[in-house]
Design an enzyme around this catalytic site. Structure first.
Site, mmCIF file in Angstrom:
data_model
loop_
_atom_site.group_PDB
_atom_site.id
_atom_site.type_symbol
_atom_site.label_atom_id
_atom_site.label_comp_id
_atom_site.label_asym_id
_atom_site.label_seq_id
_atom_site.Cartn_x
_atom_site.Cartn_y
_atom_site.Cartn_z
ATOM 1 N N HIS A 22 -7.674 -12.719 2.812
ATOM 2 C CA HIS A 22 -7.301 -13.082 1.367
ATOM 3 C C HIS A 22 -7.040 -14.720 1.509
ATOM 4 O O HIS A 22 -6.876 -15.363 2.457
ATOM 5 C CB HIS A 22 -6.433 -12.291 0.900
ATOM 6 C CG HIS A 22 -5.206 -11.989 1.641
ATOM 7 N ND1 HIS A 22 -4.256 -13.048 1.451
ATOM 8 C CD2 HIS A 22 -4.483 -11.119 2.090
ATOM 9 C CE1 HIS A 22 -3.039 -12.741 2.387
ATOM 10 N NE2 HIS A 22 -3.337 -11.510 2.695
ATOM 11 N N HIS A 25 -4.426 -16.056 3.640
ATOM 12 C CA HIS A 25 -4.657 -16.360 5.202
ATOM 13 C C HIS A 25 -5.189 -17.710 5.114
ATOM 14 O O HIS A 25 -5.344 -18.755 6.037
ATOM 15 C CB HIS A 25 -5.625 -15.190 5.723
ATOM 16 C CG HIS A 25 -5.669 -13.849 5.980
ATOM 17 N ND1 HIS A 25 -5.931 -12.985 5.127
ATOM 18 C CD2 HIS A 25 -4.475 -13.503 6.765
ATOM 19 C CE1 HIS A 25 -5.233 -11.797 5.409
ATOM 20 N NE2 HIS A 25 -4.459 -11.902 6.550
ATOM 21 N N CYS A 128 7.613 1.565 10.642
ATOM 22 C CA CYS A 128 6.712 1.119 9.483
ATOM 23 C C CYS A 128 5.298 1.408 10.271
ATOM 24 O O CYS A 128 5.265 0.463 11.451
ATOM 25 C CB CYS A 128 7.036 0.070 8.810
ATOM 26 S SG CYS A 128 5.352 -0.639 8.146
ATOM 27 N N CYS A 145 9.144 0.694 3.870
ATOM 28 C CA CYS A 145 9.170 -0.736 4.781
ATOM 29 C C CYS A 145 9.500 -1.724 3.802
ATOM 30 O O CYS A 145 8.690 -1.765 2.637
ATOM 31 C CB CYS A 145 7.948 -0.927 5.277
ATOM 32 S SG CYS A 145 7.822 -2.581 6.140
ATOM 33 N N HIS A 148 6.045 -3.966 3.587
ATOM 34 C CA HIS A 148 4.775 -3.217 3.207
ATOM 35 C C HIS A 148 5.145 -2.133 2.138
ATOM 36 O O HIS A 148 3.729 -1.745 1.644
ATOM 37 C CB HIS A 148 4.331 -2.721 4.559
ATOM 38 C CG HIS A 148 3.910 -3.973 5.488
ATOM 39 N ND1 HIS A 148 4.962 -4.184 6.485
ATOM 40 C CD2 HIS A 148 2.990 -4.921 5.592
ATOM 41 C CE1 HIS A 148 4.119 -5.214 7.297
ATOM 42 N NE2 HIS A 148 3.200 -5.573 6.583
HETATM 43 ZN ZN LIG Z 1 6.017 -2.874 7.626
#
Ligand SMILES: [Zn+2]
Length: 480
Positions: A22, A25, A128, A145, A148
């Site tokens: 994406h 990056h 996670c 997490c 995330h």
């Molecule tokens: Zn994580």
């Protein structure tokens, strides 16, 4: 410049080979690429590294979901990230995959080197599955997490631990003194406060069974697999043949102090605490700089495919060209803070700065030069002063890794040229007009040079046209 200290080593983080690239990056890679091109242009020898992180459990799961063998799954994803080279016009010198033999060799070697700091312990924690990190209950009050948002799993295993606590004092000193310089200052403070809370030993292996036999086994215990972060961080030296003590490792890591890691803010702890601790434990030199960018939002929203806010850098580059994508990321996004992408802003930037600003000036001056049959000359006094000032600002901005300010200084020079034309009115063909145009051609040559690290294609086209080699046409056609 002294004969020593000529090399610059630049790396990006390696990308998880379990999803598509994406715009985030793209930002990191473009920043690193500008540094690489900038130093090369200044006569430095550069080694620019990027690659893919392929050994995590997340990868195995993603492959299983797609019902593809893990090995071919990661190959495909790795190829996908490699293709950013063309889409973003990246100039990396090597691309490391953590499934390569040279990497596994290096990981096992470093493990053996730090063995006095490794011990076995039974452990229960919240894990996670995305970042393979254990969290304490208080770090994840909702059981997810913090990075995330994935539901954490309670895992109990007997694992190897690394005595991170031993390095607390040393790490603090190294970071406080800027021996390892963290940019920006706010991230440095964040790392210091993390260290000051007290460093606990970290778990650096996972059971091979839970890893479904994927990843790199610990050297003397097949039942344990090296934790993916311990594994991934070593890419910075495995690509230099650390595994077999290659000459590259000596030249670029041991004897070269100038080593820059470009990363995102979410992985600062791994790079500024864990990685230097592993290196200290192994008796190896540290990196010099950790340059940390922020997060990109799209239309003010966190990027997410499911919400339809993921922006595909490949498509953007196909539609508008790699230079336009690079320009937006470098000019619009503050290099070390969060920034926002929207197609509207992208087009506005493009039209205002590239089409009207740079492109317009370039075609206007070239048209005058053609009509008046003028060749580039030497800069007159006034233009010389303007060039000097901008060059100074530019170099200072680059020394601060401030890509935005560096570009703004070049646009000051473009504005100067526009003003100079308006003031001198060379199209009237009065005495001295040819000198004015020759002057302007000279400045355009300088602008092309200054832009080379940022807009390699436009810079090349400008240089070719100024040398009379090739008509460049319209550098940046206006967007509707
Ligand atoms: Zn994580």
């Amino acid at each position: 410049m002294k004969a020593t200290n000529q090399k610059v080593y630049i790396s990006t983080a390696i990308d998880y080979a379990n999803a598509e690239a994406h715009l985030g990056h793209a930002l990191e890679k473009v920043q690193a690429d500008v540094l690489a091109r900038y130093y090369r242009a200044r006569g430095r020898e550069v080694f620019f590294l990027t690659g893919t992180d392929e050994n995590s459990l997340g990868t195995v799961r993603a492959a299983k979901e797609k019902k593809v063998p893990v090995r071919s799954f990661v190959k495909e994803k790795s190829d996908h990230f490699y293709k950013l080279r063309e889409a973003l016009d990246l100039s990396f010198d090597d691309f490391i995959r953590t499934t390569e033999k040279r990497h596994a060799q290096a990981v096992q070697k470093l493990w053996k080197k730090v063995k006095p700091d490794i011990y076995l312990k039974k452990y229960r924690g919240l894990l996670c599955s995305n970042c393979e990190t254990y969290f304490k209950k208080e770090e994840a009050p909702d059981g997810c997490c913090p990075v995330h948002g994935v539901k954490l799993e309670e895992v109990e295993e007997e694992n190897y631990f690394f005595k991170l606590s031993r390095y607390q004092k040393q790490l603090k000193k190294i970071i406080e003194s800027d021996e390892l310089k963290i940019i920006p200052e706010s991230r440095k403070n964040e790392v210091l406060s993390f260290i000051n809370q007290g460093l606990e030993d970290i778990c650096i292996s996972r059971s091979s069974q839970r890893m479904q036999d994927w990843g790199i086994k610990t050297p003397e215990d097949e039942t344990q697999t090296v934790w993916c972060w311990f594994d991934a961080l070593i890419n910075y030296i495995s690509a230099l043949d650390y595994g077999k003590d290659g000459q590259k490792f000596k030249d670029w890591w041991v004897d070269n102090p100038r080593k820059i890691h470009c990363i995102g803010k979410d992985i600062i702890k791994f790079h500024a605490v864990y990685w230097p601790a592993f290196l200290l434990a192994a008796g190896l030199p540290l990196p010099q700089v950790i340059l940390t960018h922020g997060w990109l939002t799209v239309d003010g929203q966190k990027m997410s495919k499911s919400r339809g806010t993921g922006v595909d850098p490949f498509k953007l580059s196909r539609d508008y060209g790699s230079d336009a994508v690079r320009y937006f990321l470098l000019r619009e996004i503050p290099p070390t803070k969060d920034g926002d992408f929207s197609l509207t802003k992208f087009k506005e930037r493009y039209n205002a700065d590239l089409a009207s600003g740079l492109g317009n000036l370039f075609s206007r001056v070239n048209k005058l030069a053609r009509e008046m049959k003028v060749e580039p000359g030497l800069a007159g006094l006034e233009t010389e002063q303007a060039i000097k000032e901008v060059q100074q600002e530019y170099v200072q901005a680059m020394a601060r890794y401030d890509f935005r300010e560096a570009l703004m200084s070049v646009w000051n020079l473009i504005a100067f040229c526009d003003q100079y034309i308006e003031q001198e009115e060379p199209w009237k063909g009065e005495e001295g007009s040819a000198e004015v145009v020759a002057d302007l051609l000279f400045v355009l040559g300088k602008i092309a040079k200054l832009l080379q690290p940022f807009l390699p294609q436009a810079s090349q086209r400008m240089t070719d046209q100024l040398a009379g080699k090739k008509e460049s046409g319209n550098l940046f056609p206006r967007l509707k």
